[in-house]
Design a protein around this motif. Sequence first.
Motif, PDB file in Angstrom:
ATOM      1  N   VAL A 111       4.194  -8.687  -2.992  1.00  0.00           N
ATOM      2  CA  VAL A 111       3.585  -7.444  -2.521  1.00  0.00           C
ATOM      3  C   VAL A 111       4.403  -6.273  -3.047  1.00  0.00           C
ATOM      4  N   GLU A 112       3.719  -5.317  -3.665  1.00  0.00           N
ATOM      5  CA  GLU A 112       4.375  -4.144  -4.233  1.00  0.00           C
ATOM      6  C   GLU A 112       3.628  -2.873  -3.839  1.00  0.00           C
ATOM      7  N   GLU A 113       4.380  -1.794  -3.690  1.00  0.00           N
ATOM      8  CA  GLU A 113       3.780  -0.476  -3.484  1.00  0.00           C
ATOM      9  C   GLU A 113       3.691   0.227  -4.827  1.00  0.00           C
ATOM     10  N   ILE A 114       2.525   0.764  -5.115  1.00  0.00           N
ATOM     11  CA  ILE A 114       2.304   1.536  -6.345  1.00  0.00           C
ATOM     12  C   ILE A 114       2.152   2.998  -5.951  1.00  0.00           C
ATOM     13  N   LEU A 115       2.995   3.834  -6.482  1.00  0.00           N
ATOM     14  CA  LEU A 115       2.972   5.269  -6.185  1.00  0.00           C
ATOM     15  C   LEU A 115       2.536   6.029  -7.434  1.00  0.00           C
ATOM     16  N   LEU A 116       1.518   6.867  -7.283  1.00  0.00           N
ATOM     17  CA  LEU A 116       1.046   7.693  -8.390  1.00  0.00           C
ATOM     18  C   LEU A 116       1.727   9.056  -8.349  1.00  0.00           C
ATOM     19  N   SER A 117       1.619   9.761  -9.450  1.00  0.00           N
ATOM     20  CA  SER A 117       2.312  11.047  -9.574  1.00  0.00           C
ATOM     21  C   SER A 117       1.778  12.094  -8.605  1.00  0.00           C
ATOM     22  N   ASP A 118       0.549  11.920  -8.119  1.00  0.00           N
ATOM     23  CA  ASP A 118       0.007  12.889  -7.159  1.00  0.00           C
ATOM     24  C   ASP A 118       0.333  12.509  -5.710  1.00  0.00           C
ATOM     25  N   GLY A 119       1.128  11.459  -5.521  1.00  0.00           N
ATOM     26  CA  GLY A 119       1.522  11.036  -4.184  1.00  0.00           C
ATOM     27  C   GLY A 119       0.654   9.947  -3.580  1.00  0.00           C
ATOM     28  N   THR A 120      -0.439   9.593  -4.250  1.00  0.00           N
ATOM     29  CA  THR A 120      -1.300   8.525  -3.739  1.00  0.00           C
ATOM     30  C   THR A 120      -0.557   7.199  -3.768  1.00  0.00           C
ATOM     31  N   ALA A 127     -16.228  -2.063  11.026  1.00  0.00           N
ATOM     32  CA  ALA A 127     -15.933  -1.897  12.445  1.00  0.00           C
ATOM     33  C   ALA A 127     -15.333  -0.542  12.781  1.00  0.00           C
ATOM     34  N   GLY A 128     -14.942   0.227  11.762  1.00  0.00           N
ATOM     35  CA  GLY A 128     -14.287   1.503  12.006  1.00  0.00           C
ATOM     36  C   GLY A 128     -12.861   1.342  12.492  1.00  0.00           C
ATOM     37  N   VAL A 129     -12.198   0.277  12.044  1.00  0.00           N
ATOM     38  CA  VAL A 129     -10.830  -0.023  12.446  1.00  0.00           C
ATOM     39  C   VAL A 129      -9.886   0.335  11.306  1.00  0.00           C
ATOM     40  N   PRO A 130      -8.759   1.010  11.581  1.00  0.00           N
ATOM     41  CA  PRO A 130      -7.834   1.370  10.501  1.00  0.00           C
ATOM     42  C   PRO A 130      -7.220   0.130   9.857  1.00  0.00           C
ATOM     43  N   ALA A 131      -7.398   0.013   8.569  1.00  0.00           N
ATOM     44  CA  ALA A 131      -6.913  -1.121   7.797  1.00  0.00           C
ATOM     45  C   ALA A 131      -6.972  -0.722   6.331  1.00  0.00           C
ATOM     46  N   PRO A 132      -6.313  -1.451   5.456  1.00  0.00           N
ATOM     47  CA  PRO A 132      -6.445  -1.141   4.033  1.00  0.00           C
ATOM     48  C   PRO A 132      -7.889  -1.311   3.574  1.00  0.00           C
ATOM     49  N   ARG A 133      -8.210  -0.657   2.488  1.00  0.00           N
ATOM     50  CA  ARG A 133      -9.504  -0.843   1.835  1.00  0.00           C
ATOM     51  C   ARG A 133      -9.250  -1.478   0.466  1.00  0.00           C
ATOM     52  N   ALA A 134     -10.069  -2.436   0.102  1.00  0.00           N
ATOM     53  CA  ALA A 134      -9.906  -3.099  -1.189  1.00  0.00           C
ATOM     54  C   ALA A 134     -10.417  -2.180  -2.296  1.00  0.00           C
ATOM     55  N   VAL A 135      -9.536  -1.871  -3.239  1.00  0.00           N
ATOM     56  CA  VAL A 135      -9.898  -1.031  -4.387  1.00  0.00           C
ATOM     57  C   VAL A 135     -10.422  -1.906  -5.515  1.00  0.00           C
ATOM     58  N   GLU A 157      -4.519 -12.413 -14.582  1.00  0.00           N
ATOM     59  CA  GLU A 157      -3.487 -11.941 -13.657  1.00  0.00           C
ATOM     60  C   GLU A 157      -4.166 -11.699 -12.295  1.00  0.00           C
ATOM     61  N   PRO A 158      -4.329 -12.722 -11.475  1.00  0.00           N
ATOM     62  CA  PRO A 158      -5.026 -12.537 -10.187  1.00  0.00           C
ATOM     63  C   PRO A 158      -4.317 -11.477  -9.342  1.00  0.00           C
ATOM     64  N   HIS A 159      -5.109 -10.627  -8.715  1.00  0.00           N
ATOM     65  CA  HIS A 159      -4.500  -9.569  -7.897  1.00  0.00           C
ATOM     66  C   HIS A 159      -5.540  -8.958  -6.969  1.00  0.00           C
ATOM     67  N   LEU A 160      -5.016  -8.255  -5.975  1.00  0.00           N
ATOM     68  CA  LEU A 160      -5.830  -7.442  -5.073  1.00  0.00           C
ATOM     69  C   LEU A 160      -5.123  -6.104  -4.934  1.00  0.00           C
ATOM     70  N   LEU A 161      -5.839  -5.028  -5.233  1.00  0.00           N
ATOM     71  CA  LEU A 161      -5.294  -3.683  -5.089  1.00  0.00           C
ATOM     72  C   LEU A 161      -5.906  -3.054  -3.855  1.00  0.00           C
ATOM     73  N   LEU A 162      -5.037  -2.564  -2.975  1.00  0.00           N
ATOM     74  CA  LEU A 162      -5.452  -2.027  -1.686  1.00  0.00           C
ATOM     75  C   LEU A 162      -4.978  -0.596  -1.504  1.00  0.00           C
ATOM     76  N   THR A 163      -5.694   0.152  -0.691  1.00  0.00           N
ATOM     77  CA  THR A 163      -5.156   1.434  -0.250  1.00  0.00           C
ATOM     78  C   THR A 163      -4.011   1.168   0.718  1.00  0.00           C
ATOM     79  N   ALA A 164      -3.123   2.131   0.847  1.00  0.00           N
ATOM     80  CA  ALA A 164      -1.979   1.995   1.756  1.00  0.00           C
ATOM     81  C   ALA A 164      -2.297   2.674   3.083  1.00  0.00           C
TER      82      ALA A 164
END
Length: 331
Positions: A36-45, A80-88, A96-103
């Motif tokens: 699991v890794e965090e990806i940070l973009l230059s705009d702060g996303t 359900a309207g529950v706070p959780a990541p969203r699959a991008v 290269e199997p992967h899942l990219l999610l919002t934080a």
Amino acid sequence: MGDSTERARRVLADAGLPPGALAEVRPLAGGTYNTVEEILLSDGTRYVLKVPPPPTAPGLRHERRLLVAEADFCAGAEQAGVPAPRAVSLAPDHAEPHLLLTACPGVPWPEAAPAGEERGVLRGELGRQVARLHRVTGTAFGYPTGALGPLAPDWRTAFTAMTDAVLADARDHRPWLPLPVDEVAAVFRAAAPALDAVTVPVLVHFDLWPGNILVDRAAPDGPARIGGLIDGERMFWGDPLADFVSLALLDDIRRDDAFLAGYAEEAGPALLDEDARLRLALYRAYLDLIMLTETVPRAVGAEDARRVRERVGPHLVATLGEIGEGSKFTS
């Protein structure tokens, strides 16, 4: 970190995001299966990237294609309207199997360490959110990954396949267990009729221990809230009671008045009669077996394995005894 950076750029490009906007890649702790890794973009996303181990890595039978299950959980939580990541983007069969999610905002519950009134408020909010998750229903029962075969038309068939799989894992990996595998299997078989009471396949996270519940304090002096329910890779379609296991890990959900009150606000009081308690014990035993068995393919150290044995072993013995008593009254 070079390999991680290049992989992150490729994942961003596959998701239609600008790879040149990548600012930083940081490993995240807490995952026991995926990288699991965090990806940070230059705009702060911020995004979260999950990468499974290679197919040759040892694991349990139900742990194949967990990325698919997590993406399904994210879709259900959004419904359900529950706070959780969203699959991008989801690429389970990619080179290269992967899942990219919002934080999600916040820190894990143990790090936030809510106490007193704040803890009660948050447990109530958590109860309401879990009740909303349980409004999301599927078309059949079991793991959506296909790891144990197709979804089943009834819960008894699905849960029997789930328990049979972890019992087979125990026979293969030979972890320390407090009882022989065949004795455990016999207890599950005797109690199986209790599962027929479940007729609607509900979204179950099944891994809502405190580390997967984020607490967000947006302002230092402001109220805390649940920032997100994360790591939904263990989700399945089944009995909503199964979520009460990890929510009261190695304990009893009936002690959590604030959670149950919040749950009742959204779904009505949780039915915890004798039949429900028997099913709940089955799910506790299933999770106990997973925790004991996975110590071998995870290759945890001797000290960690000892701690799991000491905490989980007696709990499994007591739970199997409870199932044995309760199953005398099933038919």
